[in-house]
Design an enzyme around this catalytic site. Structure first.
Site, short mmCIF file in Angstrom:
data_model
loop_
_atom_site.label_atom_id
_atom_site.label_comp_id
_atom_site.label_asym_id
_atom_site.label_seq_id
_atom_site.Cartn_x
_atom_site.Cartn_y
_atom_site.Cartn_z
N HIS A 261 31.79 15.76 8.89
CA HIS A 261 31.14 16.83 9.55
C HIS A 261 31.85 17.98 9.17
O HIS A 261 31.51 19.37 9.40
CB HIS A 261 31.31 16.81 11.18
CG HIS A 261 30.89 17.85 11.93
ND1 HIS A 261 29.37 17.87 12.36
CD2 HIS A 261 31.11 19.08 12.43
CE1 HIS A 261 29.24 18.91 12.71
NE2 HIS A 261 30.06 19.77 12.82
N CYS A 262 33.40 18.38 8.83
CA CYS A 262 34.02 19.36 8.81
C CYS A 262 33.91 20.12 7.27
O CYS A 262 33.49 21.22 7.04
CB CYS A 262 35.46 19.04 9.04
SG CYS A 262 35.69 18.66 11.03
#
Ligand SMILES: NC(=O)c1ccc[n+]([C@@H]2O[C@H](COP(=O)([O-])OP(=O)(O)OC[C@H]3O[C@@H](n4cnc5c(N)ncnc54)[C@H](O)[C@@H]3O)[C@@H](O)[C@H]2O)c1
Length: 420
Positions: A261-262
């Site tokens: 996600h990052c």
């Protein structure tokens, strides 16, 4: 004495560990999530996140101080609320709709003296310019006069058993000095050490610097790896050797791309804001993103060349991929480069089987058959590709039985092994 009430909105990779830790720190915790199946599983004591064992979750439930729920009504009379909902990209721009929805739903439960903290990753300015006005509008109260608002970036590293939520320093901020004091006091009960900064903007930027730094450095070694292969130099050994320098160098390792996600997303929040506000390009981020995105195709081309050297064509080759998650020892397949590697190989006509011990069945990429790691699977494959080097996989079995191993993680050695 009545325990203080903590509400955590979003019971995912970030929110669930915080909720459980909150119970352990003595809070009455309400964990709100709109995903009914997640809430059902949590209420039954079944954790879906590697870092929180079902035993730890069951212990939290057994205290009677952890309530997983889909109902925002359960937030009433809260003292502290932490918002940890997704902040994805939509068409290259930040999608803050989950933060907005959470703020709107929470606002009616705000009362004088309470504290609201945003943990979702976002661009500098979000807490003050977007969240705070929504909370004031929906509650009829004012901040900083009536209630406190702050930002604290999450540094959770799923699967990391050394650096956990409680022993990783937590950066904290508030929209004024009183809010900062409240936010700091809350996290001092949750983590060993807090680091205060002057404004929510600084705290928001802190998170983006951390992930942009990783993204850029991974891109640097990825590009170097492509070039070193052409120069016939072992880049892996060079990085290990450079890492012996006790100062001024931090080792990053190449791989088939970046995922989760990052890393692929957070730097884009920064470049989007730079473009929007200053009408300038954040060139480092764009270049890094470009290089990292090109890695799956590079991996596929290298495997095609390797098969070619062995008198095999990619068309109809039987390939066995090891690991599909973006990160070792986890089952998290969000934006995993393994999915892109599989797609590139499939485009070239390969038939793909994969071993992923942590996978949830619904998340397997289309066209990929999930199998167990057996000698027969390894022997039958024209190439075994190490994509994500989970510690639980038997690499001796792979190197002993495979005719050709393409290793994107420098995990295997042997005459039949070719490294990225
Ligand atoms: N996963 C990580 O390693 C990590 C690390 C640092 C920061 N972050 C950041 O933390 C934030 C959350 O990430 P995550 O990994 O926990 O996401 P996640 O998808 O695991 O969990 C988010 C949860 O929020 C729920 N949700 C969405 N909208 C909601 C709403 N309006 N009300 C209640 N629940 C809602 C979803 O159903 C989901 O269960 C993101 O901004 C992310 O960038 C994540």
């Amino acid at each position: 004495m009545q325990a203080e009430k903590l509400v955590v909105i979003g019971q995912g990779y970030v929110g669930l560990p915080l909720a459980v830790r909150g119970v352990e720190a003595g809070f009455d915790v309400v964990g709100i999530d709109l995903d009914t199946s997640r809430i059902k599983r949590l209420s039954a004591g079944e954790s879906f996140i590697e870092d929180i064992s079902s035993t730890r979750l069951a212990a939290a439930l057994a205290t009677g101080r952890y309530l997983p729920t889909t109902d925002y009504g359960d937030a009433r009379d809260f003292d502290v609320c932490v918002i940890s909902v997704p902040t994805p990209l939509r068409d290259g721009a930040p999608d803050l709709s989950y933060v907005e929805q959470a703020g709107i739903a929470l606002a009616p439960h705000i009362r004088p003296g309470c504290t609201v903290i945003l943990e979702s990753t976002t661009y500098p300015g979000t807490t003050e310019e977007l969240l705070c006005p929504l909370l004031m509008q929906g509650s009829g109260l004012r901040s900083p006069e009536d209630f406190h608002v702050g930002y604290s970036p999450e540094r959770i590293d799923p699967g990391n058993s050394i650096w956990r939520l409680e022993n990783t320093p937590k950066v904290v901020s508030g929209i004024d000095a009183m809010a900062l004091a409240k936010v700091d006091a809350f996290y001092r009960r949750i983590v060993d050490r807090t680091v205060t900064v002057d404004s929510t903007r600084v705290a928001e930027l802190t998170k983006l610097i951390e992930n942009t730094y990783r993204q850029v450095n991974i891109a640097l070694v990825n590009e170097l790896t492509v070039l070193a292969h052409q120069l016939d130099v072992n880049v892996w050994q060079a990085i290990d050797a450079a890492a012996t320098k006790p100062f001024g160098f931090m080792a990053f390792r190449p791989g088939p791309g970046v995922g989760g996600h990052c890393l692929p997303i957070d730097p884009c929040y920064l470049s989007w804001q730079v473009k929007r506000t200053l009408n300038r390009q954040f060139r480092f981020v764009e270049l890094a993103s470009d290089i990292n995105h090109s890695m799956p195709q590079h991996v596929a081309n290298r495997i095609m060349a390797g098969l070619n050297q062995r008198g095999r064509s990619m068309k109809d080759a039987q390939l066995l991929l090891l690991g599909l998650a973006y990160k070792k020892n986890t089952g998290d397949m969000r934006d995993s480069p393994a999915v892109d590697v599989a797609a590139e190989l499939a485009k070239l006509g390969a038939r793909i089987r994969a071993v992923e011990p942590y996978a949830e069945l619904g998340h397997i990429p289309p066209g990929v058959t999930l199998v167990n790691l057996t000698e027969k699977e390894v022997r039958t494959a024209d190439a075994v590709v190490v994509v994500t080097d989970h510690d639980t996989l038997d690499y001796d079995l792979v190197t002993d039985s495979a005719s050709y191993v393409f290793d994107t993680r420098n995990r295997c050695t042997g005459p039949n092994v070719e490294r990225l």
